[in-house]
Every structure is written in structure tokens, then in C-alpha cells.
Design an enzyme around this catalytic site. Structure first.
Site, PDB file in Angstrom:
ATOM      1  CG  ASP A   1      -2.111   0.937   1.030  1.00  0.00           C
ATOM      2  OD1 ASP A   1      -3.228   0.416   0.873  1.00  0.00           O
ATOM      3  OD2 ASP A   1      -1.937   2.170   1.029  1.00  0.00           O
TER       4      ASP A   1
ATOM      5  NE  ARG B   1      -5.096  -0.295   5.690  1.00  0.00           N
ATOM      6  CZ  ARG B   1      -5.981  -0.930   6.434  1.00  0.00           C
ATOM      7  NH1 ARG B   1      -6.143  -0.610   7.706  1.00  0.00           N
ATOM      8  NH2 ARG B   1      -6.726  -1.890   5.920  1.00  0.00           N
TER       9      ARG B   1
ATOM     10  CB  CYS C   1     -20.050  -0.630  -3.327  1.00  0.00           C
ATOM     11  SG  CYS C   1     -18.454  -1.341  -2.882  1.00  0.00           S
TER      12      CYS C   1
ATOM     13  CB  THR D   1     -16.148  -1.810  -8.963  1.00  0.00           C
ATOM     14  OG1 THR D   1     -16.279  -2.778  -7.927  1.00  0.00           O
ATOM     15  CG2 THR D   1     -17.421  -1.771  -9.792  1.00  0.00           C
TER      16      THR D   1
END
Length: 429
Positions: free
Chosen positions: A36, A41, A265, A125
């Protein structure tokens, strides 16, 4: 774990809600590096702290997953899996910057050291065509290699549902597609080893991309229908929830609930399909109508609540995250609701036990009240997100939070059936 023909070395690029659970499960079977670009993180994960709350600290610390924010750890992998976000911009146009950037990172890794027949799989996506028409050329340009000869493409859409501990990545059916039948078979073998839900082989990458993007578009449209009937039944003085309970006794009635539709999403993916449709000369009327209804729900709720309270009312909004029992603030429609109430002249306080206060201030300029037990005397209490702690609020707490003659506004029906004081008004979406 050493790499072998049956145990390929894998890199998962992007360690958010999708990438981290996938990487942890893969690491049970393969040598995996989780990458990442956010060094903070990665450092948190190395300490066993997953801010998304998808992976418990003990499970994370026990995993063989190798965590890194250094691109030098990426060259030489047999399979790269890209799991970065695919948001939209302020005009609801697909923002492919994260997936383009990840493709450049992987392309540079391939240039430095490419395993023979390396496969780059996308789980993000996207609309049909992005993997082959946009990502493939970027990989070729950065690596100097030929797509379909030196490396290959694959697509396997993510199906992570934040906060869902039942439909996890190791239990769901995985849709898989590859640039060639051989690539598809290799990916089917890899994903087949981590999930008990089985593999569905799509005939090509565009089909797999399309399957993913319509999954969320379908849900968005169905929720939009329920939101619209909630507006109609509200004018008729009929309980939408009573109507849905009655209609739900029919075996083939689809059970959706009204509410705000945010997140990364359902509130985003339909715009990807609509965007591609517009490029092809087709106006996606149903898809965009559903989006318009759902995007307008924050304003509708704000106006409805405002009409039931005095001018300049003090309103407490419970919940800021995009859905219940998760800390995810991305694309929160509650933030839009708060802004709409403020523009209508009301004073709004916000509480959320799961949201990060610094993130809320950074992303939306909103301040969170730290403790619910220190709050009282509001003209209205608006349950925006049905977190478990809010479901558990007792009648005495509700009576403390709202003044006599005040309003309890319940977006998701979590207090439906409660016996509230007679001098408290109740509204349910």
C-alpha cells in the site's frame, strides 16, 4: 512459504477493505506481499491495527503476510492483484486515477523483474473495457513488455461487504476471467484454494467487469424504488415499513429498505456503467433515475425533519458512517444530510461511536461529539445510521436526549414499536 509452480508468489496492491482481507486469506496458501502506498496504513497493520475493523489484531499478527509500502518489494511476483478504490469525482464521472497509478506501479515492477507469464489481476470495480483498454496499455508502456505475450491480464471482481462477517472472501463465489483460457484456469486454481463458495468462470474479462458493475447498480435501482414509495406513502400517511412487511409475505417480493445510499460501491458503481453507456451514445435512464432519487434522499430527509421542528432547532444526528457497524466514512450521505439541515437554519450536533473524529473533520469539516451520555435537551434526535449501540438505546436515554414536544426521527426503523413519551413526536422514513 516458498514459491513453486503450484504456489505462485503474489502481490496484493492496495490494502483497504478489499485488499487486506484478500491478502490475509491468500497468505494461508501462498507467499504474499501486501503493498500500500500509505506508509501509515502499513505501519498500523504491522502493529496489528486494522482501522477498517475487517481483520482482528490476533489474526493479522499470526498471518505470514509480508506488509510493505516500498515498491522495491514488488518485482518478480507471479501474480499481481490490484484492489485499489475506483471513486467518482464531484461531477460523478469515474475517477480512474487510483487504478491508473496502481497500474504504473505494477508496470514498473514488471520492468524491473518480470516473472515468466506474470498475471496482473484487477478486482477494482470498473466499467467494461477498463482492464484491457486502459490498464493493459499502461502496463505495457511502463514495463516495455508485450501484453498477451510477456504478461497477461485477469479480472475477478471484489465482493467485499464491509462489516459482513458471513459473506467473507473465503466463503463467496468468485467470478474469474483471464486474457486466455490458460490464464483463467490459473486464476481459478488460485482463487479456488481460498474460497469454499466455488468459482464461476466468465467467458472474458469484459463480461466479468460488467457482472460486477450491474450487481451494485441493481441494488441501487431497487433501493431507489423503495425510497420513492416511502416519499409517496409519507404523503398518504401510511407506514412504509408496514407496507413492506405485508408485501414481503409474497414469495418473490424483493426485500429492500428505504434509506440513505452512500459508501464506495452502491452509491458509486452505477455511475461507471452510466458513463460508459453515454460514451456509446446510450442515455442510461433507469440507472441515472435511480441515482437521482438516492442522491436526493439526504435533502428529502432534511426537509421532512425541518418541517416537523421549530426554526433554528437543535438537532442531534446519530451516526455518520455510510452504513451500520462499520467505521467507513467514504461517501457518507449523512454528511450531506447534516449540511442540508444546517443550511435550513438548524444547529446540528453529530455523534458516532465508530467514526474517526479526525477523519470526519478532514473529509467533511464536521465535528463529532465524543460522548453520548453528556448530551441532552435536543429539539430532535435523528437516528441516521443503525449502529448496534443506537439500537440498544433505552427509553430513558431517548427521553433525556429529546425535549418534551420534540421529535424522534428514525430513518431505519430501529426504534419502531418503542413506547415513547406521549409528548414526543415520532417520524419514520
Amino acid at each position: 512459504m516458498s514459491s513453486s509452480p503450484t504456489s505462485p508468489a503474489i502481490a496484493v496492491v492496495g490494502l483497504g477493505y478489499v485488499g487486506l482481507p484478500l491478502a490475509v486469506v491468500l497468505a494461508k496458501h501462498f507467499p504474499v506481499v501486501g503493498f500500500d502506498i500509505d506508509r501509515g496504513r502499513v505501519e498500523e497493520l504491522q502493529q496489528g491495527d486494522d482501522r477498517t475493523r475487517e481483520i482482528e489484531a490476533e489474526r493479522l499478527k499470526a498471518s505470514s503476510l509480508r506488509l510493505s509500502s516500498d515498491p522495491a518489494d514488488l518485482p518478480g511476483q507471479a501474480i499481481y492483484i490490484v484492489t485499489v478504490p475506483t471513486p467518482v469525482d464531484e461531477q460523478n464521472v469515474p475517477d480512474l486515477k487510483p487504478v491508473r497509478s496502481a497500474s504504473r506501479t505494477v508496470g514498473q515492477a514488471l520492468k524491473t523483474k518480470a516473472a515468466p507469464g506474470a498475471i496482473v489481476v484487477y478486482e477494482s470495480t470498473v466499467y467494461p473495457g477498463v482492464t484491457e483498454d486502459i490498464c493493459g496499455p499502461i502496463l505495457e508502456e511502463l514495463s516495455g513488455l508485450k501484453c498477451g505475450r510477456d504478461f497477461f491480464l485477469g479480472y475477478s471482481p471484489e465482493r467485499i461487504n464491509p462489516g459482513d462477517k458471513v459473506h467473507t472472501v473465503d466463503k463467496i463465489t468468485k467470478v474469474v476471467a483471464g486474457q486466455t483460457p490458460e490464464v483463467a484456469a490459473k486464476l481459478a486454481d488460485m482463487y479456488g484454494r481460498i474460497t469454499s463458495g466455488g468459482i464461476h468462470l466468465a467467458p472474458n474479462i469484459k463480461t466479468a467487469e460488467a457482472a460486477k458493475v450491474i450487481e451494485n447498480a441493481q441494488r441501487d435501482i431497487n433501493i431507489a424504488f423503495i425510497n420513492e414509495i416511502a416519499m409517496i406513502f409519507g404523503k398518504l400517511g401510511i407506514s412504509t415499513h408496514d407496507v413492506l412487511e405485508a408485501a414481503g409475505t409474497k414469495w418473490n417480493f424483493l426485500k429492500f429498505q428505504p434509506g440513505l445510499v452512500g459508501g464506495h460501491c452502491i452509491g458509486v458503481d452505477p455511475y461507471y456503467l452510466a458513463h460508459r453507456a453515454e460514451e456509446l451514445g446510450h442515455h442510461a435512464r433507469i440507472i441515472l433515475s435511480g441515482r437521482a432519487i438516492n442522491d436526493g434522499m439526504s435533502q428529502y430527509v432534511a426537509e421532512t425533519v425541518s418541517a416537523r421542528v421549530k426554526p433554528g432547532a437543535k438537532i442531534l444526528v446519530l451516526g455518520l458512517t455510510f452504513k451500520e457497524d462499520v467505521p467507513d466514512l467514504r461517501n457518507s450521505k449523512v454528511a450531506d444530510l447534516v449540511n442540508a439541515l444546517t443550511k435550513l437554519g438548524h444547529s446540528v450536533a453529530i455523534h458516532d461511536p465508530l467514526a474517526d473524529a479526525q477523519e470526519a473533520e478532514h473529509e467533511y469539516g464536521l465535528m463529532l461529539s465524543p460522548r453520548l451520555d453528556q448530551l441532552a435537551g435536543f429539539d430532535a434526535v435523528l437516528a441516521a445510521v443503525p449502529h448496534d449501540p443506537y439500537r440498544a438505546i433505552d427509553d430513558a436515554t431517548l427521553a433525556r436526549l429529546v425535549v418534551p414536544g420534540g421529535l424522534v426521527a428514525d430513518l431505519k426503523g430501529i426504534w419502531r414499536g418503542r413506547t415513547l413519551p406521549k409528548n414526543v413526536n415520532y417520524w419514520i422514513l
